[in-house]
Design a protein around this motif. Sequence first.
Motif, PDB file in Angstrom:
ATOM      1  N   ARG A  30      -9.957  16.305 -26.456  1.00 43.80           N
ATOM      2  CA  ARG A  30     -10.582  17.286 -25.544  1.00 43.80           C
ATOM      3  C   ARG A  30     -11.211  16.657 -24.312  1.00 43.80           C
ATOM      4  O   ARG A  30     -11.983  17.287 -23.630  1.00 43.80           O
ATOM      5  CB  ARG A  30     -11.681  18.066 -26.267  1.00 43.80           C
ATOM      6  N   ARG A  31     -10.916  15.393 -24.060  1.00 44.77           N
ATOM      7  CA  ARG A  31     -11.577  14.807 -22.894  1.00 44.77           C
ATOM      8  C   ARG A  31     -10.689  13.713 -22.334  1.00 44.77           C
ATOM      9  O   ARG A  31     -10.096  12.926 -23.070  1.00 44.77           O
ATOM     10  CB  ARG A  31     -12.965  14.342 -23.303  1.00 44.77           C
ATOM     11  N   THR A  32     -10.562  13.705 -21.042  1.00 46.00           N
ATOM     12  CA  THR A  32      -9.776  12.676 -20.381  1.00 46.00           C
ATOM     13  C   THR A  32     -10.710  11.893 -19.480  1.00 46.00           C
ATOM     14  O   THR A  32     -11.474  12.476 -18.712  1.00 46.00           O
ATOM     15  CB  THR A  32      -8.671  13.314 -19.521  1.00 46.00           C
ATOM     16  N   ILE A  33     -10.649  10.591 -19.584  1.00 49.92           N
ATOM     17  CA  ILE A  33     -11.466   9.746 -18.721  1.00 49.92           C
ATOM     18  C   ILE A  33     -10.516   8.982 -17.807  1.00 49.92           C
ATOM     19  O   ILE A  33      -9.632   8.271 -18.272  1.00 49.92           O
ATOM     20  CB  ILE A  33     -12.338   8.773 -19.533  1.00 49.92           C
ATOM     21  N   ALA A  34     -10.693   9.202 -16.519  1.00 49.78           N
ATOM     22  CA  ALA A  34      -9.829   8.519 -15.553  1.00 49.78           C
ATOM     23  C   ALA A  34     -10.677   7.591 -14.710  1.00 49.78           C
ATOM     24  O   ALA A  34     -11.651   8.010 -14.097  1.00 49.78           O
ATOM     25  CB  ALA A  34      -9.124   9.535 -14.674  1.00 49.78           C
ATOM     26  N   TRP A  89     -20.743  13.392  -8.820  1.00 52.38           N
ATOM     27  CA  TRP A  89     -20.738  14.834  -8.600  1.00 52.38           C
ATOM     28  C   TRP A  89     -19.940  15.530  -9.690  1.00 52.38           C
ATOM     29  O   TRP A  89     -19.204  14.866 -10.445  1.00 52.38           O
ATOM     30  CB  TRP A  89     -20.154  15.147  -7.216  1.00 52.38           C
ATOM     31  N   GLY A  95     -12.710  28.816 -13.676  1.00 50.25           N
ATOM     32  CA  GLY A  95     -12.587  29.099 -15.102  1.00 50.25           C
ATOM     33  C   GLY A  95     -13.684  28.469 -15.929  1.00 50.25           C
ATOM     34  O   GLY A  95     -13.758  28.685 -17.129  1.00 50.25           O
ATOM     35  N   GLY A  96     -14.508  27.630 -15.274  1.00 48.95           N
ATOM     36  CA  GLY A  96     -15.617  27.042 -16.002  1.00 48.95           C
ATOM     37  C   GLY A  96     -15.366  25.608 -16.412  1.00 48.95           C
ATOM     38  O   GLY A  96     -16.273  24.923 -16.869  1.00 48.95           O
ATOM     39  N   ARG A  97     -14.149  25.146 -16.252  1.00 48.61           N
ATOM     40  CA  ARG A  97     -13.869  23.760 -16.613  1.00 48.61           C
ATOM     41  C   ARG A  97     -14.592  22.836 -15.640  1.00 48.61           C
ATOM     42  O   ARG A  97     -14.606  23.086 -14.437  1.00 48.61           O
ATOM     43  CB  ARG A  97     -12.361  23.533 -16.536  1.00 48.61           C
ATOM     44  N   ILE A  98     -15.180  21.795 -16.170  1.00 48.58           N
ATOM     45  CA  ILE A  98     -16.004  20.909 -15.338  1.00 48.58           C
ATOM     46  C   ILE A  98     -15.440  19.492 -15.357  1.00 48.58           C
ATOM     47  O   ILE A  98     -15.110  18.952 -16.418  1.00 48.58           O
ATOM     48  CB  ILE A  98     -17.473  20.905 -15.819  1.00 48.58           C
ATOM     49  N   LYS A  99     -15.305  18.933 -14.154  1.00 51.30           N
ATOM     50  CA  LYS A  99     -14.930  17.526 -14.024  1.00 51.30           C
ATOM     51  C   LYS A  99     -16.150  16.778 -13.499  1.00 51.30           C
ATOM     52  O   LYS A  99     -16.689  17.140 -12.463  1.00 51.30           O
ATOM     53  CB  LYS A  99     -13.782  17.371 -13.029  1.00 51.30           C
ATOM     54  N   THR A 100     -16.555  15.784 -14.208  1.00 53.56           N
ATOM     55  CA  THR A 100     -17.709  14.995 -13.778  1.00 53.56           C
ATOM     56  C   THR A 100     -17.219  13.646 -13.271  1.00 53.56           C
ATOM     57  O   THR A 100     -16.500  12.943 -13.976  1.00 53.56           O
ATOM     58  CB  THR A 100     -18.684  14.797 -14.943  1.00 53.56           C
ATOM     59  N   THR A 101     -17.591  13.329 -12.044  1.00 51.32           N
ATOM     60  CA  THR A 101     -17.149  12.065 -11.474  1.00 51.32           C
ATOM     61  C   THR A 101     -18.361  11.223 -11.123  1.00 51.32           C
ATOM     62  O   THR A 101     -19.279  11.691 -10.458  1.00 51.32           O
ATOM     63  CB  THR A 101     -16.311  12.318 -10.207  1.00 51.32           C
ATOM     64  N   THR A 102     -18.331  10.002 -11.595  1.00 49.17           N
ATOM     65  CA  THR A 102     -19.399   9.072 -11.203  1.00 49.17           C
ATOM     66  C   THR A 102     -18.795   7.961 -10.366  1.00 49.17           C
ATOM     67  O   THR A 102     -17.642   7.564 -10.573  1.00 49.17           O
ATOM     68  CB  THR A 102     -20.095   8.471 -12.438  1.00 49.17           C
TER      69      THR A 102
ATOM     70  N   VAL B 438     -15.123   7.208 -11.781  1.00 52.05           N
ATOM     71  CA  VAL B 438     -14.788   7.506 -13.175  1.00 52.05           C
ATOM     72  C   VAL B 438     -14.934   9.015 -13.340  1.00 52.05           C
ATOM     73  O   VAL B 438     -16.011   9.565 -13.135  1.00 52.05           O
ATOM     74  CB  VAL B 438     -15.723   6.760 -14.144  1.00 52.05           C
ATOM     75  N   THR B 439     -13.823   9.657 -13.633  1.00 46.68           N
ATOM     76  CA  THR B 439     -13.840  11.106 -13.767  1.00 46.68           C
ATOM     77  C   THR B 439     -13.663  11.483 -15.222  1.00 46.68           C
ATOM     78  O   THR B 439     -12.712  11.050 -15.872  1.00 46.68           O
ATOM     79  CB  THR B 439     -12.721  11.739 -12.930  1.00 46.68           C
ATOM     80  N   VAL B 440     -14.597  12.242 -15.712  1.00 49.24           N
ATOM     81  CA  VAL B 440     -14.514  12.711 -17.095  1.00 49.24           C
ATOM     82  C   VAL B 440     -14.198  14.197 -17.044  1.00 49.24           C
ATOM     83  O   VAL B 440     -14.929  14.981 -16.444  1.00 49.24           O
ATOM     84  CB  VAL B 440     -15.845  12.471 -17.836  1.00 49.24           C
ATOM     85  N   GLU B 441     -13.073  14.534 -17.649  1.00 50.70           N
ATOM     86  CA  GLU B 441     -12.662  15.928 -17.665  1.00 50.70           C
ATOM     87  C   GLU B 441     -12.668  16.394 -19.110  1.00 50.70           C
ATOM     88  O   GLU B 441     -11.921  15.877 -19.932  1.00 50.70           O
ATOM     89  CB  GLU B 441     -11.263  16.046 -17.065  1.00 50.70           C
ATOM     90  N   THR B 442     -13.547  17.293 -19.399  1.00 50.77           N
ATOM     91  CA  THR B 442     -13.653  17.766 -20.777  1.00 50.77           C
ATOM     92  C   THR B 442     -12.887  19.065 -20.905  1.00 50.77           C
ATOM     93  O   THR B 442     -13.083  20.000 -20.138  1.00 50.77           O
ATOM     94  CB  THR B 442     -15.124  17.997 -21.157  1.00 50.77           C
ATOM     95  N   MET B 443     -11.949  19.102 -21.878  1.00 48.07           N
ATOM     96  CA  MET B 443     -11.160  20.310 -22.089  1.00 48.07           C
ATOM     97  C   MET B 443     -11.716  21.047 -23.292  1.00 48.07           C
ATOM     98  O   MET B 443     -12.034  20.434 -24.302  1.00 48.07           O
ATOM     99  CB  MET B 443      -9.710  19.967 -22.433  1.00 48.07           C
ATOM    100  N   GLU B 444     -11.766  22.362 -23.174  1.00 46.33           N
ATOM    101  CA  GLU B 444     -12.101  23.159 -24.346  1.00 46.33           C
ATOM    102  C   GLU B 444     -10.798  23.418 -25.065  1.00 46.33           C
ATOM    103  O   GLU B 444      -9.768  23.619 -24.441  1.00 46.33           O
ATOM    104  CB  GLU B 444     -12.753  24.470 -23.914  1.00 46.33           C
ATOM    105  N   GLN B 447      -8.630  26.311 -24.081  1.00 45.86           N
ATOM    106  CA  GLN B 447      -8.293  26.446 -22.682  1.00 45.86           C
ATOM    107  C   GLN B 447      -6.792  26.653 -22.443  1.00 45.86           C
ATOM    108  O   GLN B 447      -6.382  27.595 -21.794  1.00 45.86           O
ATOM    109  CB  GLN B 447      -8.721  25.183 -21.953  1.00 45.86           C
ATOM    110  N   LYS B 454      -4.606  35.174 -20.108  1.00 46.18           N
ATOM    111  CA  LYS B 454      -5.208  35.819 -18.957  1.00 46.18           C
ATOM    112  C   LYS B 454      -4.147  36.429 -18.064  1.00 46.18           C
ATOM    113  O   LYS B 454      -4.323  37.469 -17.485  1.00 46.18           O
ATOM    114  CB  LYS B 454      -6.001  34.783 -18.139  1.00 46.18           C
ATOM    115  N   GLU B 493     -14.988  32.176 -21.583  1.00 45.77           N
ATOM    116  CA  GLU B 493     -16.060  31.437 -20.948  1.00 45.77           C
ATOM    117  C   GLU B 493     -17.213  31.150 -21.897  1.00 45.77           C
ATOM    118  O   GLU B 493     -17.924  30.183 -21.739  1.00 45.77           O
ATOM    119  CB  GLU B 493     -16.586  32.208 -19.742  1.00 45.77           C
TER     120      GLU B 493
END
Lengths: 104, 624
Positions: A30-34, A89, A95-102, B438-444, B447, B454, B493
């Motif tokens: 459920r999570r991808t780290i790039a 940021w 859709g609510g999906r959040i990407k967090t970038t540091t 470093v980008t962390v993308e969390t998938m539900e 989803q 939809k 959501e």
Amino acid sequence: MMGARFLKEGQLAAGTCEIVTLDRDSSQPRRTIARQTARCACKKGQIAGTTRARPACVDARIIKTKQWCEMLPCLEGEGCDLLINKSGWTCTQPGGRIKTTTVS
Amino acid sequence: MLWKQGLLLALWLPSLALAGTSPTSCPAACSCSNQASRVICTRRELVEVPESISINTRYLNLQENNIQVIKTDTFKHLRHLEILQLSKNLIRKIEVGAFNGLPNLNTLELFDNRLTTVPTQAFEYLSKLRELWLRNNPIESIPSYAFNRVPSLRRLDLGELKKLEYISEAAFEGLVNLRYLNLGMCNLKDIPNLTALVRLEELELSGNRLDMIRPGSFQGLTSLRKLWLMHAQVATIERNAFDDLKSLEELNLSHNNLMSLPHDLFTPLHRLERVHLNHNPWHCNCDVLWLSWWLKETVPNNTTCCARCHAPPSLKGRYIGELDQSHFTCYAPVIVEPPTDLNVTEGMAAELKCRTGTSMTSVNWLTPNGTLMTHGSYRVRISVLHDGTLNFTNVTVQDTGQYTCMVTNSAGNTTASATLNVSAVDPATTGYTYFTTVTVETMETTQEDTVPTKKEPGPTPSWEMTYSTTSLTPRSTRSTEKPFTVPITVVTENGMKDLDDVMKTTKIIIGCFVAITFMAAVMLIVFYKLRKQHQLHKHHGPTRTIEIINVEDELPAAAGAPGDSHLALPALEHDHLNHYTAFKTHYNNNAGALNCSKNPLLNSIHEPLLFKSSSKENVQETQI
């Protein structure tokens, strides 16, 4: 990939960027780290950054002040929020999906 | 005269009473003359400035005493004082305000004392001070703006400051009227920044340890007429070192370690007429030939005055001014490292080499726009280094063109050219910048599944069916389609997982539909009644409404049972709700704040119905 024009081998045209390293870790569920490093050949006053989720030359002031959202790092339609400690940021999709970038 | 004195007495009485002096009084240790305007108190072993010095005093000599401290306001009443001599005492401290009340002081002598700092603070209000003597004090540093309070100064003697270790870049700032500066015998290793001294005419730098004189050392000294550099251990004078001294008339370089001077060193100095070159170990070869010519031309009557050859042995003792080309075999200079064509990007630094075999040649660079650059020339971005290199700190596109280096000695000149090609900003070569993220993308988990739902909500077709039984027209059915897709979105959501919540939500939804159905039924009845009334008046109505009448037949059953809304739901509808609930639970979705009335899209269902009840025209419109 980034629309970078290559002049000679290893030489970038002014104002263009290329991705130097990209390390995508999908081992966790459920999570991808790039982890990505972009290299940019920027004009004076500019510096490598991210615009619309792509490497781009941005105003050096933005990087200095860490006002990351000013370089429009998120895709159109996404909402940008500065992390509290200014270390990066988040891009929030409608859709609510959040990407967090540091930034490191 | 007597009358005048009486008047003065009357005038100054109050202040005199304060000071306890009379206009002609003379301190015991001093001798006074000229109606006490001249007071001499030398060699009296005084430890402080005597009191009761006449107010008339114009000249006060306190030399050779043992005074250690000059206190604040010591001379306050001596408003006519012009010359104050405090030399050869033991003065180590001058308090702030020590020279207060001396508006007419023009000479202040403090040489041969024990001062360790420049008494900058004490110089306030000395608005007429023209000469300041600080020679031979153990002053260690001259700070910024040390003399800024006395811009009237014309002569400043800072000689023999043997403890001097530091002179600030801005030490002489403000001395715009200074004509004479003595910095001799101060153990200086470098020439300090003198650019502020725009009117300086005489500069004494003898007795220092300068070793090398570089161009720029005398920058701004356009009025300098006399420069003394004797006994200064000067071994090298770089090319164009004196180019700034356009007014120089006299130059003393005697008693140094000079063996040679760069070719044409004196050529830019059009007013130079006296040069002292004696007592230097001159090495007489082709490189001094230019000097010989210069001496013959400039000082034809006194060519023997100046310098004698020290080497080679064959010429030892010969006057340089007597030499000519017959004594040497000279060759035109060789450019050891000529410039090469250069392609650079705007904003970069660049170098065009022009290295010669000997530093005694002169090097001139001809730039594309026709100007001549020398070692001494100052441009913001371009300069010629001592080794002849043309140095650009920051090139612009306008710098593009051919540059010619011309190296000259007495035998001739040699040139070499190269092209500088400046291209517009291409920062590729100036360096890249890097940006690591470093980008962390969390998938539900839901989803991926929710997204297609939809787009084409599974349950909707069956709902259309359900609604066709309750709603008036296909159009209104379409609008009910929307509210249904919305709850699903909302569901995705909000990540609640309780079954209870699912049930609650289901109930709310069911309640909503019952309400909608009920409303629709009521509307239909109202509509039907209105229609009937209308038909009584007019026999021909729109044929399309017949469909609605058909639908309406079934409705009274639902509308007529208002007790339990669940019961009022047709079986088909109920079926579907179950199906929907199943669908929802299957995907582990939940509605958090599902509320019919809050949903604007659900409200929109009511709108056409309300319109219908309000006017007949509207009904027709919505039906179409």
